[in-house]
Design a protein around this motif. Sequence first.
Motif, PDB file in Angstrom:
ATOM      1  N   GLU A  81      -5.235   9.575   1.475  1.00 34.20           N
ATOM      2  CA  GLU A  81      -4.134   9.103   2.514  1.00 34.20           C
ATOM      3  C   GLU A  81      -3.219   7.857   2.101  1.00 34.20           C
ATOM      4  OE1 GLU A  81      -2.265   8.365   5.968  1.00 34.20           O
ATOM      5  OE2 GLU A  81      -3.615  10.180   5.639  1.00 34.20           O
ATOM      6  N   ARG A  82      -4.192   7.003   1.358  1.00 29.20           N
ATOM      7  CA  ARG A  82      -3.520   5.691   0.597  1.00 29.20           C
ATOM      8  C   ARG A  82      -2.471   6.043  -0.396  1.00 29.20           C
ATOM      9  NH1 ARG A  82      -8.876   3.737   0.485  1.00 29.20           N
ATOM     10  NH2 ARG A  82      -8.860   4.270  -1.664  1.00 29.20           N
ATOM     11  N   LEU A  83      -2.816   7.370  -0.943  1.00 26.21           N
ATOM     12  CA  LEU A  83      -1.933   7.639  -1.972  1.00 26.21           C
ATOM     13  C   LEU A  83      -0.634   8.307  -1.510  1.00 26.21           C
ATOM     14  CD1 LEU A  83      -2.895   9.681  -5.051  1.00 26.21           C
ATOM     15  CD2 LEU A  83      -0.885  10.159  -3.935  1.00 26.21           C
ATOM     16  N   GLU A  84      -0.591   8.886  -0.308  1.00 27.46           N
ATOM     17  CA  GLU A  84       0.413   9.656   0.538  1.00 27.46           C
ATOM     18  C   GLU A  84       1.316   8.402   1.231  1.00 27.46           C
ATOM     19  OE1 GLU A  84       1.352  12.562   0.393  1.00 27.46           O
ATOM     20  OE2 GLU A  84      -0.292  13.060  -1.078  1.00 27.46           O
ATOM     21  N   THR A  85       0.518   7.417   1.419  1.00 21.30           N
ATOM     22  CA  THR A  85       1.526   5.981   2.216  1.00 21.30           C
ATOM     23  C   THR A  85       1.890   5.080   1.134  1.00 21.30           C
ATOM     24  OG1 THR A  85      -0.566   5.016   2.489  1.00 21.30           O
ATOM     25  CG2 THR A  85       0.128   6.420   4.313  1.00 21.30           C
ATOM     26  N   GLY A  86       1.542   5.461  -0.050  1.00 25.79           N
ATOM     27  CA  GLY A  86       2.365   4.605  -1.091  1.00 25.79           C
ATOM     28  C   GLY A  86       1.495   3.268  -1.227  1.00 25.79           C
ATOM     29  N   GLN A  87      -0.102   3.461  -0.898  1.00 27.51           N
ATOM     30  CA  GLN A  87      -0.807   1.972  -0.902  1.00 27.51           C
ATOM     31  C   GLN A  87      -1.892   2.291  -1.670  1.00 27.51           C
ATOM     32  OE1 GLN A  87      -1.819   0.980   3.141  1.00 27.51           O
ATOM     33  NE2 GLN A  87       0.412   0.611   3.507  1.00 27.51           N
ATOM     34  N   TYR A  88      -1.772   3.108  -2.771  1.00 30.99           N
ATOM     35  CA  TYR A  88      -2.942   3.596  -3.650  1.00 30.99           C
ATOM     36  C   TYR A  88      -3.001   2.746  -4.827  1.00 30.99           C
ATOM     37  CZ  TYR A  88      -6.524   6.260  -6.221  1.00 30.99           C
ATOM     38  OH  TYR A  88      -7.453   6.915  -6.831  1.00 30.99           O
TER      39      TYR A  88
END
Length: 118
Positions: A81-88
Amino acid sequence: MNSHTTGVDNAGLTPEDLAALRQGLLEQRAFRQEQLREFDRASPARADRVAHRRAASQLEVHVKLAASARMVLADVEAALERLETGQYGGCELCRWPIPLQRLRIDCARCQQVKEVGR
């Protein structure tokens, strides 16, 4: 605002890094989902029969392994989820970037090989 303050932009990871990390996370998710399916197949009716033949400690280990697999799966889902939202790629507390090596997911066997080689 920069990525250090916002935590957005995947901590400066390249698209290739992100693709490799995503693939590792997807593989880990598939592995944990299959592991949980196996645990589900072994319980509860079968667990009752097995409990009579095996020590209670073995059943306890089974329950703990399933709980651990669920926790890892939840962590993997959150990472995706963080990867998809740019927060990974950044620490959730301080937002500093996490080095790429620390972000990679290695299987336990590969990790043991690395540690023995140190």
